[in-house]
Design an enzyme around this catalytic site. Sequence first.
Site, PDB file in Angstrom:
ATOM      1  N   CYS A   2      -5.523   6.280  16.338  1.00 37.83           N
ATOM      2  CA  CYS A   2      -6.354   6.758  17.428  1.00 37.83           C
ATOM      3  C   CYS A   2      -6.418   8.276  17.364  1.00 37.83           C
ATOM      4  O   CYS A   2      -5.616   8.917  16.708  1.00 37.83           O
ATOM      5  CB  CYS A   2      -5.757   6.349  18.769  1.00 37.83           C
ATOM      6  SG  CYS A   2      -5.420   4.601  18.860  1.00 37.83           S
ATOM      7  N   LYS A 587      -9.324   6.118   9.404  1.00 34.39           N
ATOM      8  CA  LYS A 587      -8.981   7.003   8.305  1.00 34.39           C
ATOM      9  C   LYS A 587      -7.487   7.228   8.145  1.00 34.39           C
ATOM     10  O   LYS A 587      -6.983   7.359   7.046  1.00 34.39           O
ATOM     11  CB  LYS A 587      -9.701   8.340   8.531  1.00 34.39           C
ATOM     12  CG  LYS A 587      -9.517   9.355   7.433  1.00 34.39           C
ATOM     13  CD  LYS A 587     -10.370   8.997   6.253  1.00 34.39           C
ATOM     14  CE  LYS A 587     -10.223   9.947   5.098  1.00 34.39           C
ATOM     15  NZ  LYS A 587     -10.721   9.331   3.858  1.00 34.39           N
TER      16      LYS A 587
HETATM   17  C1  F6R Z   1      -9.019   3.463   1.289  1.00 35.71           C
HETATM   18  C2  F6R Z   1      -8.162   4.306   2.070  1.00 35.71           C
HETATM   19  C3  F6R Z   1      -6.825   3.761   2.439  1.00 35.71           C
HETATM   20  C4  F6R Z   1      -5.796   4.878   2.316  1.00 35.71           C
HETATM   21  C5  F6R Z   1      -4.431   4.417   2.813  1.00 35.71           C
HETATM   22  C6  F6R Z   1      -3.391   5.500   2.618  1.00 35.71           C
HETATM   23  O1  F6R Z   1     -10.259   4.060   1.057  1.00 35.71           O
HETATM   24  O2  F6R Z   1      -8.509   5.391   2.420  1.00 35.71           O
HETATM   25  O3  F6R Z   1      -6.473   2.675   1.645  1.00 35.71           O
HETATM   26  O4  F6R Z   1      -5.722   5.256   0.980  1.00 35.71           O
HETATM   27  O5  F6R Z   1      -4.517   4.094   4.161  1.00 35.71           O
HETATM   28  O6  F6R Z   1      -3.783   6.653   3.259  1.00 35.71           O
HETATM   29  P1  F6R Z   1      -3.186   8.056   2.865  1.00 35.71           P
HETATM   30  O7  F6R Z   1      -3.628   8.362   1.479  1.00 35.71           O
HETATM   31  O8  F6R Z   1      -3.772   9.008   3.861  1.00 35.71           O
HETATM   32  O9  F6R Z   1      -1.702   7.949   2.976  1.00 35.71           O
END
Ligand code: F6R
Length: 592
Positions: A2, A587
Amino acid sequence: MCGIIGYIGPKASDVVMDGLYKLEYRGYDSAGIAEYNPNTLSFDIFKEIGRVEDLRKTIDKSYETNLAIGHTRWATHGEVNKINSHPHISKDKRFIIVHNGIIENYKRIKYEYLKDYNFYSKTDTEVIVNLIEHFSYEYSVLDSIRKSMTILEGTYAILVIDTKDNNTIYFAKKQSPLLIGIDNKGSVLSSDLLSFVGVCDEYFSLEDNTLGYVRGKELVILDILGNEIKPNYLKLGIKEEDINKGAFNHYMLKEIYETPFVIRNLISKYFDNDDIVLNDDLVKTIKEASKVYIVASGTSYNAGMIAKYYFESFGHKEVSLHYASELFYDNTYIKPGSIFLMFSQSGETLDSINVINKYKGLFKIISITNQEESSIKRLSDFSINLYAGREIAVASTKTYVAEIVMSLILAFSICDKKNELRQELTNVALAVDKVLIKAPICNAIAKELAKSSYLFYIGRGLDYYVAIEASLKLKEVSYIVSQAYPSGELKHGPIAVIDDNTPVIALITNEATNAITRVNLKEAKTRNAKCFVISSEAFAHDNDALSLPNVVQHLSPVVLGVAVQLIAYFTAKEKNCDIDKPKNLAKCVTVA
Ligand code: F6R
């Protein structure tokens, strides 16, 4: 997941709403805002299911306010509906809260402290606001928050309004990010630097287990024992133009097109002529490590598969690769003298933070993130920045490539071929430019894929690793069920589900596996699969769907990675999907 934001200052509602748009990529099931209404001398709460834009339409525009807090939700406790969306209000209506994080012991708190309360929502957050109210009958607001913090287990960044006071926002933080910026116009508190853009130029990041309040421009920060903490301000390094879509329809496409700049940026940051420039202690730590544990999630994990190959092939290191969410609960034996390489574009993934907290102090932690400021960076012994610029589309693209390139730089930094890498990376950036010119071909492939509800990507070696990412990307943005297999494995089972027109896409950038992968594809074609080949120009066949510029073998995941990202993008576009905000995703995954 969130996003939360609060503002005290002129036109607070507008600032919070603008901030919510910028935070929306962190969660977009529903959104809400609480704001002071100077006409009624009370607080109004507006909530709406769906996007921030839907919320905007419901807000009373007949007054201007000096104080507002807002929230954009990715539901964890309680389904997506207006009742469960934030802000939440306490039983006796004294406190209003927005919360990012998860309270693990909320059921026990209900039973132990709040037996007489009737909860209107299914959220864990409603427990926090009522716990604060429960203590407020005996203690000051700040002490009520502090007392609540000693009981709450889990993660949180909270903003709290005391409805008796229209000039103060209280806050508390543990493990979920919370940043504060104060300038001559007002004070902003948010889970993400993005919402500071256009509002203030300096910010600082709160440490865990801190609390405090902003009253007008007065700021008080305390640790859990009540000791005052002085903020350490940093300059905001993001500008408005860094975070808009420019001429592109979607952030995802814009970010794919930024890949050549990202590679060139990494060259300029980590090379001096042909020499790799990295912190000496960091290089020594990697060199001396008895074993490297690469830990990540999702796309970062997929980049980690390629990083493992680099550290083994070039660094001659023993490497083991783990999903952060698995390693935290495993009893994996960790070899003494090992190091942890944490890949995380956001630097806020809770699964990774949990792993760091489990092993910190016992092993050196090196993080590779795309954030100038993040929890993972702060918890690490060494941190490496990807300098890829903000990635706003929920699906990672340019940061996947940045992680691959950075891991190659790290692997080369401990081997004796170092001097060749700069030229290889310069060449691969040019090759990506050429892949981007082939976007119309990717679009044509995508139009075919969009007709199916499931498909396969296959490849061998590095091509297989990219196939895994190609499948994830396609699933995420187009909702087509895609599975990746080493091409030799199709015949060991998955071929059973191939029928008329099941698309099978073979990735072939290694001459050594070219012939055999084509044999495997033929086996699928014999079962009426609709076959596509993406190959390197050097050994492409006339009827291959797409041929890619030749690059040195170990950098083929970069050109191939960009091609499959384009295919995922165009497939989602063909299907009219919400490309930058795919359903059910967010994200920044700050829940375990
Ligand atoms: C896919 C994506 C997610 C992230 C995962 C890890 O496009 O963005 O699979 O790669 O949630 O996120 P980070 O890299 O921010 O630890």
